[in-house]
Design a protein around this motif. Structure first.
Motif, PDB file in Angstrom:
ATOM      1  N   SER A 141      97.935  26.421   8.076  1.00 36.14           N
ATOM      2  CA  SER A 141      99.381  26.370   8.308  1.00 36.14           C
ATOM      3  C   SER A 141     100.104  26.052   7.003  1.00 36.14           C
ATOM      4  CB  SER A 141      99.704  25.307   9.363  1.00 36.14           C
ATOM      5  OG  SER A 141     101.100  25.186   9.545  1.00 36.14           O
ATOM      6  N   LEU A 142     101.024  26.931   6.596  1.00 38.41           N
ATOM      7  CA  LEU A 142     101.783  26.770   5.355  1.00 38.41           C
ATOM      8  C   LEU A 142     103.267  26.635   5.699  1.00 38.41           C
ATOM      9  CD1 LEU A 142     101.915  26.767   2.258  1.00 38.41           C
ATOM     10  CD2 LEU A 142     101.973  29.270   2.335  1.00 38.41           C
ATOM     11  N   SER A 176      94.755  33.105   1.737  1.00 37.89           N
ATOM     12  CA  SER A 176      94.413  33.282   3.149  1.00 37.89           C
ATOM     13  C   SER A 176      95.216  32.285   3.973  1.00 37.89           C
ATOM     14  CB  SER A 176      92.913  33.060   3.362  1.00 37.89           C
ATOM     15  OG  SER A 176      92.591  33.151   4.737  1.00 37.89           O
ATOM     16  N   VAL A 177      96.205  32.800   4.734  1.00 38.62           N
ATOM     17  CA  VAL A 177      97.098  31.951   5.521  1.00 38.62           C
ATOM     18  C   VAL A 177      97.150  32.480   6.950  1.00 38.62           C
ATOM     19  CG1 VAL A 177      99.437  31.036   5.747  1.00 38.62           C
ATOM     20  CG2 VAL A 177      98.504  31.491   3.484  1.00 38.62           C
ATOM     21  N   THR A 184     100.286  40.618   6.275  1.00 39.74           N
ATOM     22  CA  THR A 184      99.479  41.331   7.269  1.00 39.74           C
ATOM     23  C   THR A 184      98.380  40.484   7.905  1.00 39.74           C
ATOM     24  OG1 THR A 184      98.135  42.219   5.464  1.00 39.74           O
ATOM     25  CG2 THR A 184      99.926  43.605   6.287  1.00 39.74           C
ATOM     26  N   HIS A 185      97.972  39.389   7.255  1.00 43.19           N
ATOM     27  CA  HIS A 185      96.919  38.548   7.838  1.00 43.19           C
ATOM     28  C   HIS A 185      97.485  37.376   8.641  1.00 43.19           C
ATOM     29  CE1 HIS A 185      93.843  40.773   5.788  1.00 43.19           C
ATOM     30  NE2 HIS A 185      94.416  40.562   4.606  1.00 43.19           N
ATOM     31  N   LEU A 186      98.793  37.240   8.668  1.00 42.50           N
ATOM     32  CA  LEU A 186      99.405  36.133   9.402  1.00 42.50           C
ATOM     33  C   LEU A 186      99.191  36.279  10.910  1.00 42.50           C
ATOM     34  CD1 LEU A 186     102.874  35.672   7.657  1.00 42.50           C
ATOM     35  CD2 LEU A 186     100.869  34.191   7.457  1.00 42.50           C
ATOM     36  N   GLN A 187      98.928  35.123  11.545  1.00 47.06           N
ATOM     37  CA  GLN A 187      98.865  35.078  13.003  1.00 47.06           C
ATOM     38  C   GLN A 187     100.126  34.463  13.602  1.00 47.06           C
ATOM     39  OE1 GLN A 187      95.196  33.465  14.557  1.00 47.06           O
ATOM     40  NE2 GLN A 187      94.002  34.298  12.871  1.00 47.06           N
ATOM     41  N   GLU A 188     100.831  33.643  12.799  1.00 44.22           N
ATOM     42  CA  GLU A 188     102.078  33.033  13.247  1.00 44.22           C
ATOM     43  C   GLU A 188     103.101  33.086  12.117  1.00 44.22           C
ATOM     44  OE1 GLU A 188     101.490  29.094  14.714  1.00 44.22           O
ATOM     45  OE2 GLU A 188      99.884  29.665  16.091  1.00 44.22           O
ATOM     46  N   LEU A 189     104.355  33.399  12.455  1.00 44.15           N
ATOM     47  CA  LEU A 189     105.429  33.483  11.466  1.00 44.15           C
ATOM     48  C   LEU A 189     106.705  32.908  12.055  1.00 44.15           C
ATOM     49  CD1 LEU A 189     106.597  34.482   8.764  1.00 44.15           C
ATOM     50  CD2 LEU A 189     106.952  36.725   9.836  1.00 44.15           C
ATOM     51  N   ASP A 190     107.292  31.945  11.346  1.00 46.78           N
ATOM     52  CA  ASP A 190     108.524  31.303  11.799  1.00 46.78           C
ATOM     53  C   ASP A 190     109.658  31.662  10.832  1.00 46.78           C
ATOM     54  OD1 ASP A 190     110.620  29.584  12.526  1.00 46.78           O
ATOM     55  OD2 ASP A 190     109.248  28.025  13.182  1.00 46.78           O
ATOM     56  N   LEU A 191     110.646  32.404  11.338  1.00 43.10           N
ATOM     57  CA  LEU A 191     111.819  32.816  10.560  1.00 43.10           C
ATOM     58  C   LEU A 191     113.091  32.220  11.164  1.00 43.10           C
ATOM     59  CD1 LEU A 191     110.880  36.584  10.013  1.00 43.10           C
ATOM     60  CD2 LEU A 191     110.642  34.709   8.372  1.00 43.10           C
ATOM     61  N   THR A 192     113.019  30.984  11.575  1.00 45.99           N
ATOM     62  CA  THR A 192     114.167  30.294  12.162  1.00 45.99           C
ATOM     63  C   THR A 192     115.297  30.137  11.141  1.00 45.99           C
ATOM     64  OG1 THR A 192     112.838  29.054  13.758  1.00 45.99           O
ATOM     65  CG2 THR A 192     114.956  28.096  13.140  1.00 45.99           C
ATOM     66  N   GLY A 193     116.496  30.443  11.555  1.00 45.18           N
ATOM     67  CA  GLY A 193     117.675  30.192  10.728  1.00 45.18           C
ATOM     68  C   GLY A 193     117.698  30.942   9.416  1.00 45.18           C
TER      69      GLY A 193
END
Length: 612
Positions: free
Chosen positions: A249-250, A275-276, A298-307
Motif C-alpha cells: 500500500s502506497l 511493485s505496488v 497496470t499492476h495496481l489492484q486498488e486505486l484511490d482518486l478521491t478529491g
C-alpha cells in the motif's frame, strides 16, 4: 406500621438510587475488576494505593509525574498496558520499569522528555509497542536501545527528527510499524534505510514531512506492508526513489492546506519500476489526464482518486485488468458514464461518494462491470423517477449497494431485479416514492441488511417488505406510522427472520401487544426517542435475551405485570424517561435495585420523586 407509612419508608430508602450522586473524591474507575483501571485527569502525583497488584491495564494520562523512578510503579507487577500521556514527565530514571516483565505497551505521548536512562526500559521481556509522540525528540539516539529486541511498533510522530538513521545496536528486526509523521525529515539516504533492512513487511509513515530527495537505491529490494508519503509536493522524487521496491500500500495523498503541484503523466514514469498493489492519490490535481497517464498503473489492484477534481476518466485506458477497487469520491462527474467503467473490467469494489455536482446515473453505465460486488453512490444528489434496473444493468453479482443521502428515487415492482445477489441495501435519507402495493424488494431473497431510515415511507403498506426471507437487520429510524401506532397487522409480519430492528425517532406513541408476533429471533430492538409509555411493553412479551432500548420515551410507571418482560431481556436502556420514584412505582423501584446489571446508562435515568 401502617401500610402507607411502610411504603413511604421504602421509597425513601430506594430513592437514593433515584438521584445522580457525584462524589468530590477523585477515584480511579474500575473497568474490569482487578484488571483494568482508568485514572485519567485526576490531578494525581503518585499511584493510588487502592490499585491492586493484579492491575494489567492502567490509563493514567493527564496527571502529574515529572519523574519516574524504579519505585513509581513497583507495586503493579502485572502491568501489560500503561498509558502516561501528558503527565509532564521530564526524567525517566534507570530501571524505571524493572518490576514489569509483562509490560507490552508503553504510551509516553505528549511528555516533554529531557532525559531517558539507557536502562530505563530494562525489565519488560516483551515490550512490543512504544509511543513517543510529541515528546520533543530530535534524534533517534535519544531512545534507549536496551531490551527492545521484541519491539513491533514505534510511534515518533510530531517531534523534531530530521534523520531516520538508527544507532547500530538498535534492534529493528521485529518492527512492523514505524511512524515518523509530522517531523522534519526531507531526505532519505541509503545509509538511513540500511538500518531498516532487517524489518520485513514494515509499515513506514512519513506523512507530513514533505520528502524532497531520496538517494538512488535507498529502497532497493525492500518489501513494505505500507509506505506513507502524504503531503509530499513532488511525487517524481518518490517514484524515482522507490525503484525496485515492493509495496502493498502506497499512500501519496495530500491535504487541503498543502501547496500542491499538478500531476502530469511524466511524473508517474517511475511507477513502472515499482511493485505496488494499492495506491492513494487523494486531493491532488491532474494538469492533464489521458490514457497515457495510466500506463504504469497496470499492476495496481486498488486505486484511490478521491478529491482529484476529475470531470471524467479518459476513454481507452489499457491494461487495467488487475484493478479490483476504484475510489472516485468527491469529484466533479456529471454523469456516471463519464468514469468509462469499461476500462476497469475486473472491478469488485467501486466508490463514487460525495460527488460535488449532481450525478446522473444514466442507463447501463456500469454494465461492463459484471464482477462488481460493492457499489457506493451515496451523497450524490441522485434523482431518478424509475430506479434502478436500467441504471444497474448487468450487475448480477452485486452484494452491497449504498444509495443513501440522495434525492428522490421512484421504486417500481422488483426495482432491484438487476441485482438479485444483494445482501446489503442502504437507502437512508433518500426519499422513496413507491406507488405500488407490491414490494420493490421482493426479488432480493438473499438480502440481510436493509436501511430505510428517514425515507418518508408509507409504513401502512403491509406488503412493503414482502419477499425478504433472509432479512436480519432492518432500520426504519425516522419514518412515521399512522397516528403514531403500530397495529396488530403491519409490515413486520413479512420479515420473520429479523434479528435487529431499529424504530427510533418514529413518533411512536403505542405498539399493539401482537405487533411483533412472529419475530421471535430478534436480539436487538431500538425504540428510543419516541413517545411510548409502559402500555407498549406488552408488545415485547415474546422477546427474550434481547438488547432493548426504550431510552428517551415517556415511561413513568411500570406496573408489576410488565416486569417479567423486562427481566427476560439481556440489556435494557430506560435512560431519559420521566420515571416515577414514588409509591405508585414501588414494584419497579424494587426491580431496578435488583437488576442494575441489566440496565445500560443507568446513571442517565431521569427520576421524578418527592422528598418526604
Amino acid at each position: 406500621m401502617a401500610p402507607e407509612v411502610s411504603c413511604c419508608f421504602l421509597v425513601v430508602l430506594l430513592s437514593a438510587s433515584c438521584e445522580v450522586i457525584t462524589s468530590s473524591d477523585q477515584m480511579c474507575i474500575e473497568k474490569e475488576a482487578n484488571r483494568i483501571y482508568n485514572c485519567e485527569n485526576l490531578g494525581l502525583s503518585e499511584i493510588p494505593d487502592t490499585l491492586p497488584n493484579t492491575t494489567e491495564f492502567l490509563e493514567f494520562s493527564f496527571n502529574f509525574l515529572p519523574t519516574i523512578q524504579n519505585t513509581t510503579f513497583s507495586g503493579l507487577i502485572n502491568l501489560i498496558f500503561l498509558d502516561l500521556t501528558r503527565c509532564q514527565i521530564n526524567w525517566i530514571h534507570e530501571n524505571a520499569f524493572q518490576s514489569h516483565p509483562q509490560l507490552s505497551t508503553l504510551v509516553l505521548t505528549g511528555n516533554p522528555l529531557i532525559f531517558v536512562a539507557e536502562t530505563a526500559l530494562n525489565g519488560p521481556k516483551s515490550l512490543k509497542h512504544l509511543f513517543l509522540i510529541q515528546t520533543g525528540i530530535f534524534s533517534l539516539e535519544f531512545i534507549p536501545a536496551h531490551n527492545l529486541k521484541n519491539l513491533e511498533s514505534l510511534h515518533l510522530g510530531s517531534n523534531h527528527i530530521s534523520s531516520i538513521k538508527f544507532p547500530k545496536d538498535f534492534p529493528t528486526g521485529n518492527l512492523k510499524v514505524l511512524d515518523f509523521q509530522n517531523n522534519v525529515i526531507h531526505y532519505l539516504s541509503r545509509e538511513d534505510m540500511d538500518s531498516l533492512k532487517p524489518a520485513t513487511k514494515l509499515s513506514l509513515n512519513f506523512n507530513g514531512n514533505d520528502i524532497e530527495g531520496i538517494e538512488p537505491g535507498a529502497f532497493q529490494s525492500m518489501v513494505f506492508q505500507s509506505l506513507n508519503f502524504g503531503g509530499t509536493v513532488n511525487l517524481s522524487v518518490i517514484f524515482s526513489g522507490l525503484h525496485n521496491s515492493t509495496i502493498q500500500s502506497l499512500w501519496l495523498g495530500t491535504f487541503e492546506d498543502t501547496e500542491d503541484q499538478d500531476l502530469s503523466s511524466s511524473m508517474f514514469e517511475g511507477l513502472c519500476e515499482i511493485s505496488v498493489e494499492s495506491m492513494n492519490l487523494q486531493k491532488h490535481s491532474f494538469s492533464s489526464l489521458s490514457s497515457a497517464t495510466f500506463q504504469c498503473f497496470t499492476h495496481l489492484q486498488e486505486l484511490d482518486l478521491t478529491g482529484n477534481h476529475l470531470k471524467e476518466l479518459p476513454p481507452g485506458i489499457k491494461g487495467m485488468n488487475s484493478l479490483k477497487k476504484l475510489v472516485l469520491n468527491v469529484n466533479k462527474f456529471e454523469q456516471l458514464c463519464q468514469i468509462n467503467a469499461d476500462s476497469f473490467p475486473s472491478l469488485t469494489h467501486l466508490y463514487i461518494k460525495g460527488n460535488i455536482k449532481k450525478l446522473q446515473l444514466g442507463a447501463g453505465c456500469l454494465e461492463k462491470l459484471e464482477n462488481l460486488q460493492k457499489l457506493d453512490l451515496s451523497h450524490n444528489d441522485i434523482e431518478a423517477s424509475d430506479c434502478c434496473n436500467l441504471q444497474l444493468k448487468n450487475l448480477s453479482h452485486l452484494q452491497s449497494l449504498n444509495l443513501s443521502y440522495n434525492e428522490a428515487l421512484g421504486l417500481r415492482n422488483e426495482a432491484f431485479k438487476a441485482c438479485p445477489q444483494l445482501k446489503l441495501l442502504d437507502l437512508a435519507f433518500t426519499q422513496l416514492h413507491i406507488n405500488f402495493p407490491q414490494s420493490p424488494f421482493q426479488n432480493l431473497h438473499l438480502l440481510q441488511v436493509l436501511n430505510l431510515s428517514h425515507c418518508f415511507l408509507d409504513t401502512s403498506n403491509q406488503y412493503l417488505l414482502a419477499g425478504l426471507p433472509n432479512l436480519r437487520h432492518l432500520n426504519l429510524q425516522g419514518n412515521r406510522f399512522q397516528d403514531g401506532n403500530i397495529p396488530k397487522t403491519n409490515l413486520f409480519q413479512m420479515v420473520g427472520s429479523l434479528e435487529i430492528l431499529v424504530l427510533s425517532s418514529c413518533d411512536l406513541s403505542f405498539i399493539d401487544q401482537e405487533a411483533f408476533h412472529g419475530l421471535g429471533n430478534m436480539i436487538h430492538v431500538d425504540l428510543s426517542h419516541n413517545n411510548l409509555t409502559s402500555s407498549s411493553i406488552n408488545a415485547l412479551s415474546q422477546l427474550k435475551g434481547t438488547y432493548l432500548s426504550l431510552a428517551s420515551n415517556s415511561i413513568c410507571i411500570i406496573p408489576p405485570h410488565l416486569l417479567p418482560i423486562l427481566s427476560q431481556q439481556n440489556i435494557i436502556n430506560l435512560s431519559h424517561n420521566p420515571l416515577d420514584c414514588t409509591c405508585s412505582n414501588i414494584h419497579f423501584l424494587t426491580w431496578y435495585k435488583e437488576n442494575v446489571q441489566k440496565l445500560e446508562d443507568f446513571k442517565e435515568l431521569r427520576w421524578k420523586y418527592q422528598h418526604l
